[in-house]
Write a protein that holds these residues in place. Structure first.
Motif, PDB file in Angstrom:
ATOM      1  N   ILE A   1       3.205 -74.922  -2.672  1.00 55.87           N
ATOM      2  CA  ILE A   1       2.630 -74.866  -1.338  1.00 55.87           C
ATOM      3  C   ILE A   1       3.021 -76.153  -0.617  1.00 55.87           C
ATOM      4  CG2 ILE A   1       0.501 -74.866   0.026  1.00 55.87           C
ATOM      5  CD1 ILE A   1      -0.821 -73.270  -2.206  1.00 55.87           C
ATOM      6  N   GLU A   2       3.665 -76.002   0.531  1.00 53.74           N
ATOM      7  CA  GLU A   2       4.056 -77.172   1.308  1.00 53.74           C
ATOM      8  C   GLU A   2       3.008 -77.436   2.386  1.00 53.74           C
ATOM      9  OE1 GLU A   2       7.659 -78.652   4.216  1.00 53.74           O
ATOM     10  OE2 GLU A   2       8.144 -77.227   2.604  1.00 53.74           O
ATOM     11  N   LEU A   3       2.486 -78.648   2.379  1.00 53.83           N
ATOM     12  CA  LEU A   3       1.516 -79.075   3.387  1.00 53.83           C
ATOM     13  C   LEU A   3       2.131 -80.204   4.201  1.00 53.83           C
ATOM     14  CD1 LEU A   3      -1.761 -79.350   1.257  1.00 53.83           C
ATOM     15  CD2 LEU A   3      -0.995 -77.414   2.637  1.00 53.83           C
ATOM     16  N   ASP A   4       2.140 -80.055   5.522  1.00 54.58           N
ATOM     17  CA  ASP A   4       2.597 -81.166   6.337  1.00 54.58           C
ATOM     18  C   ASP A   4       1.443 -82.163   6.490  1.00 54.58           C
ATOM     19  OD1 ASP A   4       0.898 -80.138   8.323  1.00 54.58           O
ATOM     20  OD2 ASP A   4       2.536 -79.321   9.515  1.00 54.58           O
ATOM     21  N   ILE A   5       1.722 -83.265   7.116  1.00 54.77           N
ATOM     22  CA  ILE A   5       0.716 -84.324   7.213  1.00 54.77           C
ATOM     23  C   ILE A   5      -0.520 -83.848   7.980  1.00 54.77           C
ATOM     24  CG2 ILE A   5       1.733 -85.428   9.252  1.00 54.77           C
ATOM     25  CD1 ILE A   5       0.995 -88.149   7.837  1.00 54.77           C
ATOM     26  N   GLN A   6      -0.335 -82.969   8.976  1.00 53.84           N
ATOM     27  CA  GLN A   6      -1.489 -82.467   9.727  1.00 53.84           C
ATOM     28  C   GLN A   6      -2.399 -81.617   8.844  1.00 53.84           C
ATOM     29  OE1 GLN A   6       1.703 -82.284  10.986  1.00 53.84           O
ATOM     30  NE2 GLN A   6       1.490 -83.901  12.504  1.00 53.84           N
ATOM     31  N   ALA A   7      -1.813 -80.834   7.944  1.00 47.07           N
ATOM     32  CA  ALA A   7      -2.621 -80.016   7.033  1.00 47.07           C
ATOM     33  C   ALA A   7      -3.418 -80.896   6.078  1.00 47.07           C
ATOM     34  CB  ALA A   7      -1.728 -79.050   6.255  1.00 47.07           C
ATOM     35  N   VAL A   8      -2.797 -81.957   5.581  1.00 48.16           N
ATOM     36  CA  VAL A   8      -3.515 -82.887   4.698  1.00 48.16           C
ATOM     37  C   VAL A   8      -4.618 -83.592   5.482  1.00 48.16           C
ATOM     38  CG1 VAL A   8      -3.300 -84.954   3.254  1.00 48.16           C
ATOM     39  CG2 VAL A   8      -1.554 -83.155   3.125  1.00 48.16           C
ATOM     40  N   GLU A   9      -4.342 -83.965   6.725  1.00 53.00           N
ATOM     41  CA  GLU A   9      -5.381 -84.571   7.568  1.00 53.00           C
ATOM     42  C   GLU A   9      -6.549 -83.600   7.760  1.00 53.00           C
ATOM     43  OE1 GLU A   9      -5.969 -87.537   8.798  1.00 53.00           O
ATOM     44  OE2 GLU A   9      -4.085 -88.500   8.274  1.00 53.00           O
ATOM     45  N   GLY A  10      -6.240 -82.310   7.909  1.00 52.81           N
ATOM     46  CA  GLY A  10      -7.302 -81.309   8.042  1.00 52.81           C
ATOM     47  C   GLY A  10      -8.169 -81.238   6.800  1.00 52.81           C
ATOM     48  N   LEU A  11      -7.541 -81.261   5.623  1.00 52.46           N
ATOM     49  CA  LEU A  11      -8.306 -81.267   4.371  1.00 52.46           C
ATOM     50  C   LEU A  11      -9.140 -82.539   4.259  1.00 52.46           C
ATOM     51  CD1 LEU A  11      -5.610 -79.854   1.929  1.00 52.46           C
ATOM     52  CD2 LEU A  11      -7.720 -78.717   2.641  1.00 52.46           C
ATOM     53  N   PHE A  12      -8.540 -83.654   4.653  1.00 57.46           N
ATOM     54  CA  PHE A  12      -9.279 -84.913   4.593  1.00 57.46           C
ATOM     55  C   PHE A  12     -10.461 -84.898   5.574  1.00 57.46           C
ATOM     56  CE2 PHE A  12     -10.253 -89.295   5.608  1.00 57.46           C
ATOM     57  CZ  PHE A  12     -10.449 -89.798   4.334  1.00 57.46           C
ATOM     58  N   GLY A  13     -10.287 -84.290   6.725  1.00 56.84           N
ATOM     59  CA  GLY A  13     -11.392 -84.160   7.673  1.00 56.84           C
ATOM     60  C   GLY A  13     -12.557 -83.401   7.070  1.00 56.84           C
ATOM     61  N   ARG A  14     -12.244 -82.394   6.266  1.00 60.12           N
ATOM     62  CA  ARG A  14     -13.297 -81.644   5.573  1.00 60.12           C
ATOM     63  C   ARG A  14     -13.996 -82.533   4.545  1.00 60.12           C
ATOM     64  NH1 ARG A  14      -9.696 -76.529   4.190  1.00 60.12           N
ATOM     65  NH2 ARG A  14     -11.302 -76.162   2.635  1.00 60.12           N
ATOM     66  N   LEU A  15     -13.215 -83.381   3.846  1.00 62.16           N
ATOM     67  CA  LEU A  15     -13.806 -84.327   2.898  1.00 62.16           C
ATOM     68  C   LEU A  15     -14.726 -85.299   3.635  1.00 62.16           C
ATOM     69  CD1 LEU A  15     -14.022 -85.706   0.107  1.00 62.16           C
ATOM     70  CD2 LEU A  15     -11.984 -87.018   0.734  1.00 62.16           C
ATOM     71  N   ALA A  16     -14.270 -85.794   4.782  1.00 65.30           N
ATOM     72  CA  ALA A  16     -15.100 -86.708   5.576  1.00 65.30           C
ATOM     73  C   ALA A  16     -16.399 -86.020   5.997  1.00 65.30           C
ATOM     74  CB  ALA A  16     -14.327 -87.201   6.791  1.00 65.30           C
ATOM     75  N   ALA A  17     -16.314 -84.745   6.362  1.00 66.24           N
ATOM     76  CA  ALA A  17     -17.524 -84.006   6.745  1.00 66.24           C
ATOM     77  C   ALA A  17     -18.516 -83.947   5.583  1.00 66.24           C
ATOM     78  CB  ALA A  17     -17.159 -82.597   7.215  1.00 66.24           C
ATOM     79  N   VAL A  18     -18.007 -83.751   4.361  1.00 64.99           N
ATOM     80  CA  VAL A  18     -18.888 -83.733   3.188  1.00 64.99           C
ATOM     81  C   VAL A  18     -19.513 -85.115   2.990  1.00 64.99           C
ATOM     82  CG1 VAL A  18     -19.012 -83.381   0.684  1.00 64.99           C
ATOM     83  CG2 VAL A  18     -17.641 -81.836   2.090  1.00 64.99           C
TER      84      VAL A  18
ATOM     85  N   TYR B   1     -20.351 -87.108   5.170  1.00 70.52           N
ATOM     86  CA  TYR B   1     -21.396 -87.257   6.192  1.00 70.52           C
ATOM     87  C   TYR B   1     -22.557 -86.292   5.991  1.00 70.52           C
ATOM     88  CZ  TYR B   1     -19.010 -90.665   9.104  1.00 70.52           C
ATOM     89  OH  TYR B   1     -18.443 -91.813   9.580  1.00 70.52           O
ATOM     90  N   GLY B   2     -22.514 -85.480   4.927  1.00 70.81           N
ATOM     91  CA  GLY B   2     -23.649 -84.640   4.600  1.00 70.81           C
ATOM     92  C   GLY B   2     -23.433 -83.140   4.657  1.00 70.81           C
ATOM     93  N   SER B   3     -22.275 -82.674   5.129  1.00 67.74           N
ATOM     94  CA  SER B   3     -22.012 -81.235   5.134  1.00 67.74           C
ATOM     95  C   SER B   3     -21.888 -80.748   3.690  1.00 67.74           C
ATOM     96  CB  SER B   3     -20.705 -80.961   5.899  1.00 67.74           C
ATOM     97  OG  SER B   3     -20.395 -79.582   5.878  1.00 67.74           O
ATOM     98  N   PRO B   4     -22.412 -79.584   3.358  1.00 67.90           N
ATOM     99  CA  PRO B   4     -22.290 -79.083   1.986  1.00 67.90           C
ATOM    100  C   PRO B   4     -20.817 -78.870   1.595  1.00 67.90           C
ATOM    101  CG  PRO B   4     -23.950 -77.844   3.200  1.00 67.90           C
ATOM    102  CD  PRO B   4     -23.232 -78.700   4.202  1.00 67.90           C
ATOM    103  N   ALA B   5     -20.448 -79.341   0.415  1.00 61.87           N
ATOM    104  CA  ALA B   5     -19.064 -79.218  -0.058  1.00 61.87           C
ATOM    105  C   ALA B   5     -18.630 -77.754  -0.081  1.00 61.87           C
ATOM    106  CB  ALA B   5     -18.916 -79.846  -1.447  1.00 61.87           C
ATOM    107  N   ALA B   6     -19.511 -76.869  -0.523  1.00 60.98           N
ATOM    108  CA  ALA B   6     -19.156 -75.447  -0.587  1.00 60.98           C
ATOM    109  C   ALA B   6     -18.847 -74.904   0.806  1.00 60.98           C
ATOM    110  CB  ALA B   6     -20.283 -74.649  -1.232  1.00 60.98           C
ATOM    111  N   GLN B   7     -19.565 -75.357   1.804  1.00 60.32           N
ATOM    112  CA  GLN B   7     -19.322 -74.915   3.181  1.00 60.32           C
ATOM    113  C   GLN B   7     -17.947 -75.386   3.660  1.00 60.32           C
ATOM    114  OE1 GLN B   7     -22.489 -75.995   5.854  1.00 60.32           O
ATOM    115  NE2 GLN B   7     -21.261 -75.597   7.663  1.00 60.32           N
TER     116      GLN B   7
END
Length: 175
Positions: free
Chosen positions: A118-135, A137-143
């Protein structure tokens, strides 16, 4: 070249999908170090070892657990400091290869087609990291579709910072 067996095996896997003569750059995020192995046609030509790995991030800035927002910010600074030491990496290729089954599974669950790579460009990795940042800050990991796993968080953080600060275009994930 003397590489740990698992790193050598991962480099061979990364080379298996490369065209003859195509250069390969493997990113190996290990427990205590992060290693770049580069070369072509199953023949590593060199490696650069950064003195920071996933477990080191978990023990250090994450303080032994999944990071909250403060610990995530501290970890970003620690990883940036290591990356800014002026490591000499070859200019090609600009796409990293990474054997990371958990991140591969997260990418598949995020809608990337199931395939051996699976090829991920830098924007896709940033999107995944944004989800990590949300967790953090308190967002449920499963969500957010992420595992509540500190080592996974450390590997994703290291990958994101490597792509950003060393100016790679993206990453080829291998299951």
């Amino acid at each position: 070249m003397n590489l740990p067996d698992l790193v050598a095996a991962h480099f061979s896997r990364a080379c298996s999908g490369a065209l003859p003569g195509e250069r390969v750059m493997l990113l190996s995020i290990e427990p205590e170090v992060t290693r770049f192995v580069f070369g072509s046609a199953d023949e590593p030509e060199g490696n650069v070892v950064l003195q920071l790995g996933a477990n080191a991030v978990v023990r250090g800035p994450f303080k032994g657990g999944f990071p909250d927002e403060s610990r995530l910010e501290t970890a970003i600074a620690v990883v940036e400091d290591e990356l800014m030491k002026g490591w000499a990496l070859p200019g090609e290729p600009r796409l990293l290869s990474l054997v990371e089954p958990t991140l591969f599974d997260v990418a598949q669950a995020s809608g990337y087609r199931p395939q051996p790579r699976i090829e991920l460009d830098i924007q896709a990795v940033e999107g995944l990291f944004g989800r990590l940042a949300a967790v953090s800050y308190g967002s449920p990991a499963a969500q957010q579709g992420l595992p509540m796993d500190a080592e996974f968080a450390a590997r994703l953080l290291i990958l994101r910072e490597v792509l950003h600060h060393l100016r790679f275009d993206g990453v080829m994930l291998l299951a």
